[in-house]
Design an enzyme around this catalytic site. Structure first.
Site, PDB file in Angstrom:
ATOM      1  N   HIS A 299    -116.158  50.471 -44.331  1.00 59.66           N
ATOM      2  CA  HIS A 299    -116.869  51.263 -45.335  1.00 59.66           C
ATOM      3  C   HIS A 299    -117.353  50.335 -46.436  1.00 59.66           C
ATOM      4  O   HIS A 299    -116.661  49.376 -46.800  1.00 59.66           O
ATOM      5  CB  HIS A 299    -115.935  52.318 -45.950  1.00 59.66           C
ATOM      6  N   ASP A 356    -115.537  59.354 -40.442  1.00 55.04           N
ATOM      7  CA  ASP A 356    -116.067  59.696 -39.110  1.00 55.04           C
ATOM      8  C   ASP A 356    -115.083  59.434 -37.986  1.00 55.04           C
ATOM      9  O   ASP A 356    -115.346  59.810 -36.841  1.00 55.04           O
ATOM     10  CB  ASP A 356    -117.355  58.894 -38.857  1.00 55.04           C
TER      11      ASP A 356
END
Ligand code: SDX
Length: 416
Positions: A299, A356
């Protein structure tokens, strides 16, 4: 210290220091080019703030996410998705009267114009539902062109998005569209539009309803991510709300962003179909030449656990057991996470599971087709996009977004 000194080859300038309410610090360079001729360069905007915002706070080092100051864990535990949407858009949780009015308003705008049904006839049955969602969002502006009542347009979008999403699913399976019902709350209404079929009773499962409510809340906003920045960029030109949201859908579709949830499941299925040898794929993820990435990991902001991933990992196990299901992909995901968290490559780069990584396991358990996963992300993100768009448009000092560049192309030359 409220300024910083920048020493350039031929001059020194003082740059104002901006400190946010969570003590984040920024250098205000809004006058840099005018006073020095210099601009800054920051590929991917990893070090650049595009705005001041009061909506969502993330502390990537500590794995903190708050909507309007409330920790995501508390919102996920105590709020409905529509309450969360109201909080993000209007700044505070609705009182009982505001909550009832907002819910009633959304309920009474869930239908799409009958003429919009004709658009679905033109799509091939295998049309990706993100393509349909983006074009339908833009098309809403043809039915509501005057854009004088932003609050009404906000309600229209939030109300009609699930209808469009469910209709795109029904189109893909060749079943008749199921219309929204006014006796059901938001998540249940979407589920019945997805799964009800004529002449058959459809009973919403509380476990699935609650899982959907959780997933929508966890995806609702995430400050200046790629799709939200796109929505702000498009909205800054005074483009209408519907067109701006359509741009957000398009940006979210990319596999490095919201499209990752579909890619995670496809990756886990590939590992399962290849005998479940997750260590082999972990090695590939570390090999730059393999072209393989561990989707759902890493991320730009979180250099610790994505708090949403923590919540979703627990929820995945809970939903599967409540539905009496098991999913080998969950075991593979947990094995990948376990070895990644102990592997130097991932530890060094601070790569953790993101939102996700586990969401697809739950969508699968709910029966949502993989191609619809990113649409589910968009349904959740919609109020965040709207809130950020509104904050930008309500700013009296707002300007059109127009970054500069460093030109590295051919210098002046002439045709013969
Ligand atoms: C979302 O921004 C948001 O807030 C987004 C989001 C939201 O709510 O809106 O949180 C939703 O988009 C989550 C992210 C979903 N995407 C994925 O899961 C795709 C896989 N992850 C990556 O592609 C990547 O981690 C990104 C895109 C998420 C972040 O990319 P960055 O910040 O540009 O990081 P990078 O690509 O420069 O990677 C840094 C290093 C590189 O290695 P080195 O060149 O330093 O040796 O980490 C490696 C990368 O190769 N790396 C990975 C990896 N992610 C990063 N290696 C293997 N597998 C991965 N998943």
């Amino acid at each position: 210290m409220n300024t910083a000194k920048l020493i350039l080859p031929e001059q020194e300038v003082e740059l104002p220091i901006v400190v946010g309410s969570e003590f984040e610090k920024a250098l205000d360079i809004s006058k840099l080019r005018g006073t020095t001729g210099f601009i800054t360069l920051d590929s991917g905007y990893g070090n650049t703030g595009s705005c001041k915002s009061a909506i969502t706070f993330i502390n990537g080092e500590k794995g903190i996410l708050r909507y309007r100051g409330y920790p995501i864990e508390e919102i996920a535990d105590k709020c409905s998705f529509l309450e969360t949407a109201y909080l993000l858009i209007y700044g505070n949780l609705p009182n009982a009267e505001q909550k009832a009015a907002f819910q009633d308003n959304v309920t009474s705008h869930t239908l799409i114009h009958e003429d919009m049904k004709k658009f679905f006839e033109g799509y091939p049955s295998n049309a990706h539902p993100m393509a349909i969602l983006a074009s339908m969002f833009t098309s809403l502006s043809t039915f509501y062109p005057n854009n004088q009542d932003t609050d009404l347009d906000i309600v229209r979008l939030i109300a009609k998005a699930p209808t469009i999403a469910a209709f795109s699913y029904k189109k893909s399976v060749g079943q008749p569209f199921v219309y929204p019902r006014n006796d059901l709350e938001y998540a249940s209404n979407f589920l019945q539009m997805m799964w009800a079929v004529p002449a058959q009773e459809y009973e919403v499962s509380p476990a699935v309803r609650d899982a959907l409510n959780l997933l929508l809340i966890l995806h609702a906003d995430h400050e200046q991510n790629c799709s939200t920045s796109t929505v702000r960029m498009v909205g800054s030109s005074q483009a209408n709300l519907f067109a701006s949201m359509a741009a957000g859908v398009s940006a979210l579709w990319g596999p490095l962003h919201g499209g990752a949830n579909q890619k995670v499941i496809e990756m886990l299925q590939r590992i399962r179909d290849d005998g479940g040898d997750y260590k082999k794929y972990m090695a590939m993820a570390k090999d730059k030449d393999s072209g393989f990435r561990l989707m759902g990991f890493g991320h730009r902001v979180y250099k610790n656990f994505d708090p949403r991933a923590r919540i979703l990992e627990k929820a995945a196990g809970r939903v599967l057991s409540e539905l009496g299901l098991s999913d080998p992909l969950l075991d593979i995901a947990k094995n990948l996470e376990e070895i990644a968290l102990a592997d130097e490559y991932f530890v060094e780069r601070k790569l953790y599971p993101n939102v996700d990584f586990y969401s697809g396991i739950i969508y699968r358990a709910m029966g949502i087709p993989t191609e619809m996963f990113t649409v589910m992300f968009a349904l959740g993100r919609l109020p965040g996009w709207i809130a950020q768009w509104k904050e930008m448009r309500d700013d009296p000092k707002g300007r059109i977004y127009r970054p500069r560049q460093v030109y590295v192309g051919a210098t002046e030359r002439h045709l013969d």
